[in-house]
Design a protein around this motif. Structure first.
Motif, PDB file in Angstrom:
ATOM      1  N   GLN A 132     -12.532   9.469  29.375  1.00 23.78           N
ATOM      2  CA  GLN A 132     -13.116   8.956  30.605  1.00 23.78           C
ATOM      3  C   GLN A 132     -12.114   9.111  31.745  1.00 23.78           C
ATOM      4  N   CYS A 174     -10.639   8.410  35.487  1.00 21.84           N
ATOM      5  CA  CYS A 174     -10.510   7.194  36.293  1.00 21.84           C
ATOM      6  C   CYS A 174     -11.457   7.252  37.497  1.00 21.84           C
ATOM      7  N   GLN A 175     -12.010   6.106  37.830  1.00 19.82           N
ATOM      8  CA  GLN A 175     -12.877   5.994  38.997  1.00 19.82           C
ATOM      9  C   GLN A 175     -12.001   5.923  40.248  1.00 19.82           C
ATOM     10  N   TYR A 176     -11.524   7.095  40.645  1.00 15.63           N
ATOM     11  CA  TYR A 176     -10.581   7.172  41.758  1.00 15.63           C
ATOM     12  C   TYR A 176     -11.053   8.249  42.725  1.00 15.63           C
ATOM     13  N   ASN A 177     -11.231   7.867  43.995  1.00 17.20           N
ATOM     14  CA  ASN A 177     -11.664   8.803  45.028  1.00 17.20           C
ATOM     15  C   ASN A 177     -10.496   9.051  45.964  1.00 17.20           C
ATOM     16  N   CYS A 180      -7.888   5.161  31.222  1.00 16.59           N
ATOM     17  CA  CYS A 180      -8.602   6.336  31.727  1.00 16.59           C
ATOM     18  C   CYS A 180      -7.624   7.478  31.982  1.00 16.59           C
TER      19      CYS A 180
END
Length: 261
Positions: A79, A81-84, A102
């Motif tokens: 998965q 990472c939820q990184y923008n 992640c």
């Protein structure tokens, strides 16, 4: 004996009387041996006792216990990472990876100069205290960054610096066509200029300007329609006049207002 040989009937009767004695004589002289017998081997298999059954049950239970003690292998898809990278004031991706497990995209370390950031857009500020100035937005590179620097063409000695979590900054008023570059910095140096980290200011057309152009365009179109309508009407009247003149000239050619011929 000669008479017995000559008379066969008497010879047969004599042999029949001697046959029991001959049988007894030969039976004692040549005794028969008993028939030869082969030994028969009997194979006896071991009969399982109750103790054996207990041992089998113990082995089965032991195997079940060992199987239950084995760690179950579960396959998990990696998965990310939820990184923008284009959103500011985010938690660093390295911290997210440490807390949640992640995966972060590959990035250069602090001992290497960072990759160049990517400029998103240059937009004029239309309201607030910074109205009339220009705002620049950018996306972070896949590198360790300690800060950003915005360099404006013609103001190289007045570069503006922003913190590592920033993704936008106000750089004052700009003329159309001015070049703006964003650099990433860390302890190893700064990024180089590329076509993605630099752009020229080209302000979008405002809605008021567009409305004015629409009004002007509509007025010009209406004026052209009026001119075209007037020309068509004038042409139509020119075509109708010769027809009226020709209809008035037709009559009796011998008739004259001055008198009779």
């Amino acid at each position: 004996m000669t008479s017995l040989c000559r008379n066969p009937a008497l010879l047969l009767l004599f042999l029949s009387t001697l046959s029991p004695f001959l049988h007894l004589l030969f039976s004692h002289a040549n005794p028969t041996s008993p028939p030869v017998t082969r030994l028969r081997f009997i194979y006896v298999t071991r009969v399982a006792s109750t103790d054996d059954y207990d041992e089998y049950e113990d082995n089965d239970n032991l195997q079940k216990v060992k199987a239950s003690e084995r760690p179950a292998f579960v396959h998990h898809e990696p998965q990310f990472c939820q990184y923008n990278p284009c959103v500011e004031n985010q938690e660093p991706c390295s911290v997210l990876a440490k807390n949640t497990g992640c995966i972060c995209p590959g990035s250069t370390g602090p001992n290497e100069p960072p990759h160049p950031p990517r400029i998103q857009e240059l937009l004029p500020v239309r309201q607030g205290d910074d109205k009339g100035k220009v705002e620049v937005k950018w996306c972070a590179p896949s590198s360790v960054v300690s800060g950003y620097k915005v360099v404006v063409q013609g103001r190289e000695g007045q570069a503006l610096e922003f913190k590592d979590t920033s993704r936008h900054g106000v750089i004052g008023s700009l003329e159309v066509g001015t070049k703006v570059c964003v650099e990433a910095m860390n302890s190893a140096g700064h990024s180089t200029e590329t076509e993605f980290s630099c752009t020229r200011y080209d302000p979008p057309k405002s809605s008021d300007h567009t409305l004015m152009l629409g009004v002007i365009g509509g007025g010009v179109a209406l004026l052209l329609l009026l001119i075209i309508g007037a020309v068509i009407s004038w042409k139509y009247h020119l075509c109708q006049k010769p027809k009226r003149d020709s209809s008035d000239g037709l009559g009796n050619p011998s008739y004259s207002t001055e008198g009779t011929l």
